[in-house]
Structures are given as C-alpha cells and as structure tokens.
Scaffold this motif. Sequence first.
Motif, PDB file in Angstrom:
ATOM      1  N   GLU A 628       0.828  -1.206   0.000  1.00  0.00           N
ATOM      2  CA  GLU A 628       0.000   0.000   0.000  1.00  0.00           C
ATOM      3  C   GLU A 628       0.867   1.262   0.000  1.00  0.00           C
ATOM      4  N   SER A 629       1.926   1.277   0.783  1.00  0.00           N
ATOM      5  CA  SER A 629       2.822   2.443   0.822  1.00  0.00           C
ATOM      6  C   SER A 629       3.459   2.682  -0.536  1.00  0.00           C
ATOM      7  N   PHE A 630       3.884   1.607  -1.191  1.00  0.00           N
ATOM      8  CA  PHE A 630       4.434   1.732  -2.550  1.00  0.00           C
ATOM      9  C   PHE A 630       3.377   2.324  -3.482  1.00  0.00           C
ATOM     10  N   TYR A 631       2.170   1.819  -3.409  1.00  0.00           N
ATOM     11  CA  TYR A 631       1.102   2.245  -4.309  1.00  0.00           C
ATOM     12  C   TYR A 631       0.758   3.720  -4.084  1.00  0.00           C
ATOM     13  N   THR A 632       0.793   4.145  -2.826  1.00  0.00           N
ATOM     14  CA  THR A 632       0.545   5.554  -2.514  1.00  0.00           C
ATOM     15  C   THR A 632       1.591   6.452  -3.160  1.00  0.00           C
ATOM     16  N   ALA A 633       2.849   6.004  -3.137  1.00  0.00           N
ATOM     17  CA  ALA A 633       3.924   6.768  -3.783  1.00  0.00           C
ATOM     18  C   ALA A 633       3.730   6.824  -5.290  1.00  0.00           C
ATOM     19  N   ARG A 636       1.082   9.402  -6.087  1.00  0.00           N
ATOM     20  CA  ARG A 636       1.575  10.766  -5.913  1.00  0.00           C
ATOM     21  C   ARG A 636       2.421  11.229  -7.088  1.00  0.00           C
ATOM     22  N   SER A 637       2.970  10.287  -7.844  1.00  0.00           N
ATOM     23  CA  SER A 637       3.805  10.668  -8.993  1.00  0.00           C
ATOM     24  C   SER A 637       2.980  11.237 -10.131  1.00  0.00           C
ATOM     25  N   GLY A 638       1.672  11.019 -10.121  1.00  0.00           N
ATOM     26  CA  GLY A 638       0.791  11.678 -11.071  1.00  0.00           C
ATOM     27  C   GLY A 638       0.471  10.918 -12.332  1.00  0.00           C
ATOM     28  N   GLY A 639       0.949   9.705 -12.479  1.00  0.00           N
ATOM     29  CA  GLY A 639       0.652   8.934 -13.678  1.00  0.00           C
ATOM     30  C   GLY A 639      -0.794   8.470 -13.688  1.00  0.00           C
ATOM     31  N   GLU A 640      -1.352   8.340 -14.880  1.00  0.00           N
ATOM     32  CA  GLU A 640      -2.727   7.858 -15.017  1.00  0.00           C
ATOM     33  C   GLU A 640      -2.830   6.876 -16.170  1.00  0.00           C
ATOM     34  N   PHE A 649       8.237   4.932 -12.176  1.00  0.00           N
ATOM     35  CA  PHE A 649       9.513   4.238 -12.371  1.00  0.00           C
ATOM     36  C   PHE A 649      10.464   5.018 -13.280  1.00  0.00           C
ATOM     37  N   GLU A 650       9.928   5.788 -14.203  1.00  0.00           N
ATOM     38  CA  GLU A 650      10.778   6.652 -15.022  1.00  0.00           C
ATOM     39  C   GLU A 650      11.487   7.683 -14.156  1.00  0.00           C
TER      40      GLU A 650
END
Length: 799
Positions: A628-633, A636-640, A649-650
């Motif tokens: 879940e913590s990974f997914y939250t990050a 937050r990166s803004g990808g959709e 990852f980029e």
Amino acid sequence: MKLFSKILPVALCGALLLAAVGCGGGEKYQPYDYEVKHASGDNVLRFYSSDNGLDAFLNDYFERHMRYNERRIHAFPVGAGQPVWKEWESMIGSFWDASPANLTEHYATNRWVRDWLTFDYMSLQDRQGYISTSTGITSSDWGQGWAFPSYRHNNMGGFGEEFTDGIDGWQGESGTNVSHFTQKAEGSESADGTEGYLAAETAASASEICVVSPLIRGGKGTNAFYSPFLHFSWKYELTQGEPSDLDDLYVYFQTKDDANWSDDKCVRFSEYATVAKDFSQTENVWQGTFLNMYLNEKWGRDSLHENMVTRLKFVLRAKEGKKVQGKLLYNFIRSDFDDRMSDNCGQYISAAKHYLSYTQDTELLKTVLPNARRALQFYLTCLNGEQNGIIDNSYLVGHFNCGTPATGIGISDGFWDAISFPNANLYSNLSYHQALEGMLFLEQMAEEYDVESPAVTVLGKDMKTVVPYQETISSLREKLERCENVMREKFWDDEKGRFFAGYYDTQDGTGVTTEKMDYGFLMFNLQAVTDGIATPAQAERILSWVSGEREIAGDTSKGDDIYKFLFAPRFSTKNNASDSVWAVGQADSWECGVRNGGAVMQTSYYDVVARSLVGGADDAFSRLKGIESFYTAVRRSGGEGTGFYRKYFENLGIGMQGNYDADGDGVADGDSEGPVGIDCEFLEAALMFVSVPDAFFGLEPNYDGTLAVQPRMPASLDYWRMENLLFGGVSYDLSIGKYFVQLSNVQQSSSLSMEVRLAKPSFKFKVFYNGAQAQYKEENGSIVVKVPFENGKVEIKGV
C-alpha cells in the motif's frame, strides 16, 4: 484457493493460539459492536474495513488492474491470456461476479476463462491429452506452445514456406498441377493484408494428389533435431469422389544420406498428427496440423549428431481401387521446434478447479471432466508422472538444460519462458502438483453431484499405444502425497534452506548430473509454501530467507535488498548469466529483466499468503501495508491510465518490462526490457488483491457446496468486509472480525452452506448464531460451526 490444511493442523494452529493468548498470560475478551451496511454502488468486488487507507488502496488497485474502465493500466483483458495465465486468471475472477453484466463482454474475466475451459476460445486438446496454446491454423497462431522458438529463430538453418511471394521450386507429381494465389486473410503476416497459398490440383481423376518441395536450403537441409515437428495449415476440396474414398495424407522425406523416397521415411497423418480428425469431418475446412516427425527413427531426435532432412513430399492418397479429383491448399508449411509447454495441462486442471469450486456448475463439470482427465494422463504417461512420482520433460524434444546455452535446447515449459530448466525441474512440478490437487477436487465434486463421464483414453509416447485414464479419488490422494514427498527430497537443498530448480542434464539430455541449478528462485519457493509442498520446517526456513533475516552465501541479493522494488520481493536472488533460452535472447546482466533479479507483482500474492501461514496474520498484513505504501507513492507521482506506473519508475530511472503503447494509439510500440513487471502483459498482477480472501478471510470453497471461512485477522483491524462475492450462483457480502464471521446481502435462497472456523480463544466463551447459542465442534484448535448459506452471523462471546 490453496490447501491451507496441509500446514495448518501441524504447525500453525499453535501459532494462532499463541497469538490469541498473547504475552500477558491470558487472552481477554473485548467485544466489538459491528453493524454491517452494504456500501458499494455497483456489483464488482469491493473492500471495506476499519482502515480507510487500506480500502482506498485495494479498491483503486482492483479497478486499474481489472482493466474494465478508462483508468485501466492496459487494454488487454484479464482472462484473455494464453494458457499459462489461466490458473491466475481463474483465481482472480472466480470468487466474485467477473461476468459481462459487471465488466462488459470484452473485459469479463470469467467469460474468457469459461470459454477456454470448453475449448471455445483459443486452445484445443490433442490425442495425447496435451492442451495446445492455439489451433495453429492461421499464420499468426502460436500453435502448440509459445510464439517462440519458431523456425525463424533457428540460426542453424530452419525451414519454412509461407507462400507469400510464390511457390518457387515446388512441383506436382502423379498428374498434380501446382499454382500460387493470394487472398485477404485475417492475421496476415504480409504488409498488404494478404496471404499466399499453394494450390495442388488434379486435372482428372487420380489415385493421389502429390506435392514435392524444393531442396531445403539449396540441398543443405535442415537438422532433424531442430525440426522435430512439421507444422502446416491445409485443407482439401473434392470435385469428384467422397471423403470416405481418401486413405491418408502421407509425408515422405529425404535425407542427406539417402535421396530416395521410401516407406521407412514416411509419416502418416492418421498415425502421427497430434490432432487427426476423420476426413469426413474436414472437407473444405482449414486444419492446423503438427506431425510428430521425430517418432520416425529415420528422422529421429539426436541432439549430438546431424541428420539433415533435404526434401519433403506430401501425398493425399485415395484408398486402393478409388480415385478422386480435387485440390489441396496449403497456407504454410514449416519445420517446428517442440515448443509444447508442460504447464498448459496443469493450468487447465487448476483453472477448472478454481472456477468450478466457486460456481459449483455441474453442467460445466460434465464438459470439463473428460478434458481434465486426458490432460492429467499426459502428465502420467508422456511425462513419466506415473513412473517417477513427479514429471520430467524428457519426452519433449530439446527441453533439457545441460548448463550450456545452445540452439535447440533449453526450451521453456511455461510462463517463465526465457529460463532454461532441466528436464526434471521444480517449476514444472509445481504445475503437476496443482494438477493432482485439482483433479482430486474435480473427481470428488463429480462423485458428490453424481456427474458421470464416459471413459477416456489418450495415445502414449509412440502415438500408437492406447492408454486409459483409471484414476480414482484414492489413487489421486496417493499420487499427490508421493509427488509432495519426492519434491521435498529431490529439490530441497538443506544447506541453503530452500528449493532449487533441479539437477542439470547431460550434454545429450538423456542423463542427469549431480550439479544443481539454483538462482534463488524466490517465487517458486513461496509457491511451494502456499501449495503445501514445503514441510512446516522448510516453510520457516524459506520465509526467514525471503524476509532477509537469513542470508545465503553466493547470492547477489541478500537481506533488505530482496525487497529493493518495494511492491514485491525479487523473482530470484542470484545472477543468471547463462541459463536462458537462446531464442529469447535474455541479457545475462543482473536486473536487466524480470527473470533475473527483477520483480513481478504476482509474487506478492504468494508472499502474503505464505506469511499468513507461517508468520501469522500480522506478518502478512505488514507486507500488504508495505505494498500500500508503494502504491501511494505511485499515485503521488501523477501517472494515469497506461502511464500510471510508468511515470513513477521513469522518475526513479528503473526500466519496466512490457509491450507498451506509449502514444496511446492502441498499438504496442514494441517490447521493452526492464526489471519491473506490473502492467502491460502482466495480467496476473491483479492476483495481488486475491491475497485478501486467501490469506486473511481463509476463503475456501469445497466440492460439496460448502464455503469454508477461516479468518486470520490482523490485530490492527476491527473488521474487514468484501462485497459482491459469488458462490454457487449466489451473491453475498462477507465480514470477518477476530471473533465473528457474518454473511449479509444474500438475496437468493439455496441449498449451499457455510463452514466457519474461528480460532479457539483462551477465555471462557459461548458460540452464537444470529444471537442464539449454537452447537459447534473443536478441530485442530478451531471452533467449527456449519450454517446455511443465508444472512447470518457466527460469533464467539466471552462469558
């Protein structure tokens, strides 16, 4: 659903009780007032608990990875994957209503899985019981196994005629005229959307239609070992005579040492085609045919010596005294590696078990049961399961691994396509074990519901011997126990405390060395725990290594580095610089791809479930919260959409593997390599959320219309609920707590039942069902209550 019972009674019930008692010398009853309310506004799977962050993560993850709306991470539907995905896809969709009513026709996971189980989609079963990946009829079909290796990957000189540009050198004999034509064809490999065809036609009544190939590679020929099969797409049309007048299709061959046509260098369609339908059923119908050429001793399968095949002749011959007139059409004629994937049969049986266990569909069981029996017999007969207790792939040409990559050997056996495994290996036997487990379930279900199926047979290794399926519930139990015992002994390294892939084969593939193939295959080890193969002691050692508590000398990744990619542990922990399939071209550098030190999300399913079994619910929940913590990050990166993970990852400079549509035009821009596999063709990443019902709710449908629920409740949660589940055609919601299980939103009546298993507390208690004191029994440290499958609550209360 995995068989928790194999480990739980032996070692884990004690751990659960210790967790319940705690360190204070006695467990105290703490009542919790839970009022269930149906909260979802649609009919897809939804998660609710006392942890709002957890709910937001799971529901968002579900939506993106089920791919059914515009937020999807990729357009390819979960359920439409090749056979090697089917067990995972059946696990993902079977316990809730993943039907067209909820996901639209294209994204309905269960519809795809059901169509595949009935062979209405993609695959077929051959006369030996093997389940092919596709029919092999069109030029783009994958055929028996994977899309590679094909003759185009044969750098030693493969043979293939696509007839796209003509039929140069092909000749007719016995009054046969040959010609070339093109026409529009779906799935064409040619740029203008057309495919080429060779037409062989008799001008008058004749006893045969005969076509001869040009000299293969100008007379150099093709090595028989690299061409164990001939694969061709063909049909016949008669203008005079009847299909019953036809005798057989004969394929003759010449070799470099003997340039004559002779009966001892001939393979008949009726004898050696993996699928050989009667001529009365196939007039004017395209067929994809695979001929077992290697079963002819003049062709052979010698991996050390050249046997060069230089020319072919195809003869459609009438019966003696009969004549026919008509033509033969060929779309393509190719030599083919033996790319059969032993995984396919196990995937079929396991997928059938998962799907049928939740649907309790007896009509589908009638259709599936004979297919599953034949698939298991392929394991028992052709892959030596009956003889050895485990399977080996020595019957499959070129599947051995002698530790030296070379053309024609090390061909893969399943999803992990770029890794060369030995003939007898852990990976293939995980599938065999699933097949035995699944077949036992299907036979028990058939007995419970009085489902009868006609006796089935398959052809043996020689394509001549008829082998009947004779397994019983008792014999399957014995085979399952034997398989587990042999796997524990053969693939376990007691010094390292983990399972290894197997022992390398000799240079010709006919023997076995004493050298172990071990790259720290972490995912396989975790699966050995979840599937009940590892003993309790072995399971504890595996988890101590995976968690980083215990380090193994020689590994490239140790300790905390095993979870470098955060969302899952690495697939493997030691650099694999040599054991890869030549046709795939996997780089030998660490972290270049998911198969060598990378990470894939499906590993987290096995990780979470294994932790729940060995370390308990809190250990498993801690790992789930880490994801879940990974997914939250990532959010937050803004990808959709399709760029959801890519942007994250980029930013980190980490490559992702997958066939990715970067510009969003619906066409993949090409396969990219990277250590992370979580979107694109990684359909099975959705498996992560299945860890919730399996690891924490202990959801396990039985063959008799009973749904077992055995909660393993994390200490930090007051309650946990899944909505819009499905069992036996009945929709329902399910809530669990430390001391209760509750069915709600059940709107259909049925004869189904629920068996609740709650950990026996150390305080004095009574058991209630819907407020009234209930009868119960004690088994292996659990309080067991069986109730009708209707709205109701089973609860333990202190007194």
